[in-house]
Design a protein around this motif. Structure first.
Motif, PDB file in Angstrom:
ATOM      1  N   ASN A 277      -6.695  36.821 102.734  1.00 53.90           N
ATOM      2  CA  ASN A 277      -7.057  37.565 103.947  1.00 53.90           C
ATOM      3  C   ASN A 277      -8.266  38.459 103.734  1.00 53.90           C
ATOM      4  O   ASN A 277      -9.109  38.600 104.632  1.00 53.90           O
TER       5      ASN A 277
ATOM      6  N   PHE B 146     -11.656  38.016 105.868  1.00 51.17           N
ATOM      7  CA  PHE B 146     -12.273  39.129 106.593  1.00 51.17           C
ATOM      8  C   PHE B 146     -13.738  39.279 106.185  1.00 51.17           C
ATOM      9  O   PHE B 146     -14.621  39.419 107.032  1.00 51.17           O
TER      10      PHE B 146
ATOM     11  N   ASP C 161     -15.844  36.390 107.605  1.00 50.92           N
ATOM     12  CA  ASP C 161     -16.054  36.565 109.042  1.00 50.92           C
ATOM     13  C   ASP C 161     -17.131  37.616 109.300  1.00 50.92           C
ATOM     14  O   ASP C 161     -18.040  37.407 110.111  1.00 50.92           O
ATOM     15  N   LYS C 162     -17.051  38.737 108.613  1.00 52.06           N
ATOM     16  CA  LYS C 162     -18.041  39.813 108.795  1.00 52.06           C
ATOM     17  C   LYS C 162     -19.423  39.385 108.299  1.00 52.06           C
ATOM     18  O   LYS C 162     -20.438  39.786 108.865  1.00 52.06           O
TER      19      LYS C 162
ATOM     20  N   PHE D 235     -20.976  36.478 110.927  1.00 51.68           N
ATOM     21  CA  PHE D 235     -21.305  36.869 112.296  1.00 51.68           C
ATOM     22  C   PHE D 235     -22.803  37.138 112.496  1.00 51.68           C
ATOM     23  O   PHE D 235     -23.429  36.521 113.368  1.00 51.68           O
TER      24      PHE D 235
ATOM     25  N   ALA E  31     -18.772  35.518 117.784  1.00 53.44           N
ATOM     26  CA  ALA E  31     -17.559  36.018 117.125  1.00 53.44           C
ATOM     27  C   ALA E  31     -16.558  34.882 116.907  1.00 53.44           C
ATOM     28  O   ALA E  31     -15.947  34.777 115.835  1.00 53.44           O
ATOM     29  N   SER E  32     -16.421  34.020 117.897  1.00 53.79           N
ATOM     30  CA  SER E  32     -15.487  32.892 117.770  1.00 53.79           C
ATOM     31  C   SER E  32     -15.987  31.867 116.753  1.00 53.79           C
ATOM     32  O   SER E  32     -15.208  31.325 115.963  1.00 53.79           O
TER      33      SER E  32
ATOM     34  N   SER F 114     -17.996  32.447 114.223  1.00 50.81           N
ATOM     35  CA  SER F 114     -17.854  33.081 112.917  1.00 50.81           C
ATOM     36  C   SER F 114     -16.413  33.001 112.423  1.00 50.81           C
ATOM     37  O   SER F 114     -16.153  32.653 111.273  1.00 50.81           O
ATOM     38  N   PHE F 115     -15.478  33.322 113.298  1.00 55.86           N
ATOM     39  CA  PHE F 115     -14.059  33.262 112.945  1.00 55.86           C
ATOM     40  C   PHE F 115     -13.662  31.842 112.560  1.00 55.86           C
ATOM     41  O   PHE F 115     -12.990  31.628 111.548  1.00 55.86           O
TER      42      PHE F 115
ATOM     43  N   TYR G 205     -12.519  30.706 108.921  1.00 55.02           N
ATOM     44  CA  TYR G 205     -11.161  30.190 108.803  1.00 55.02           C
ATOM     45  C   TYR G 205     -11.136  28.843 108.083  1.00 55.02           C
ATOM     46  O   TYR G 205     -10.308  28.610 107.199  1.00 55.02           O
TER      47      TYR G 205
END
Length: 128
Positions: free
Chosen positions: A41, A45, A48-49, A52, A83-84, A86-87, A91
């Motif tokens: 996790n 995180f 993702d950051k 973006f 954002a989506s 990047s997520f 993932y």
């Protein structure tokens, strides 16, 4: 000749394998699974950051550097949904990392010791 300032005591170190911490780690798969999940996790995180702003920059460059309407509309969509995107990318990358962490920390590397075992369990991870 001895000096009054020298302390002559044998150095003792505890063997980590014989420690309570190590035996608890080896006996309790829940602790290993929680550790693996937390590490995964944290990496997710961070990915993702990190991704973006990269996705925003790429979408901006695509919309400026081309005259093709498909790429422009795709880059506009990418910018609006950065954002989506990047997520999603983070993932996908994290599933492979989490798969390795679970094999290494929880189940043992022998669960992915051959190419067939690795690909089969990784496919299961992606489709779960």
């Amino acid at each position: 000749m001895s000096s009054p300032y020298l302390i002559s005591a044998p150095l003792t170190t505890t063997n980590f394998k014989s420690s309570v911490l190590y035996s608890t780690w080896k006996q309790n798969s829940a602790i290993r699974f929680i550790t693996s999940g937390i590490l995964g996790n944290v990496v997710f995180f961070g990915l993702d950051k990190m991704l973006f702003p990269v996705i925003l920059r790429v979408a901006s460059r695509l919309s400026v550097s081309t005259d093709r309407s498909v790429i422009v509309s795709g880059s506009k969509w990418m910018k609006e949904n950065a954002a989506s995107v990047s997520f999603f990318v983070a993932y996908l990358l994290d599933i492979a990392l989490q798969h390795f962490l679970n094999a290494w920390l929880v189940f043992g590397l022998e669960t992915i010791s051959t190419r067939e075992l690795y690909l089969s369990s990784l496919t299961t991870s992606y489709t779960a």
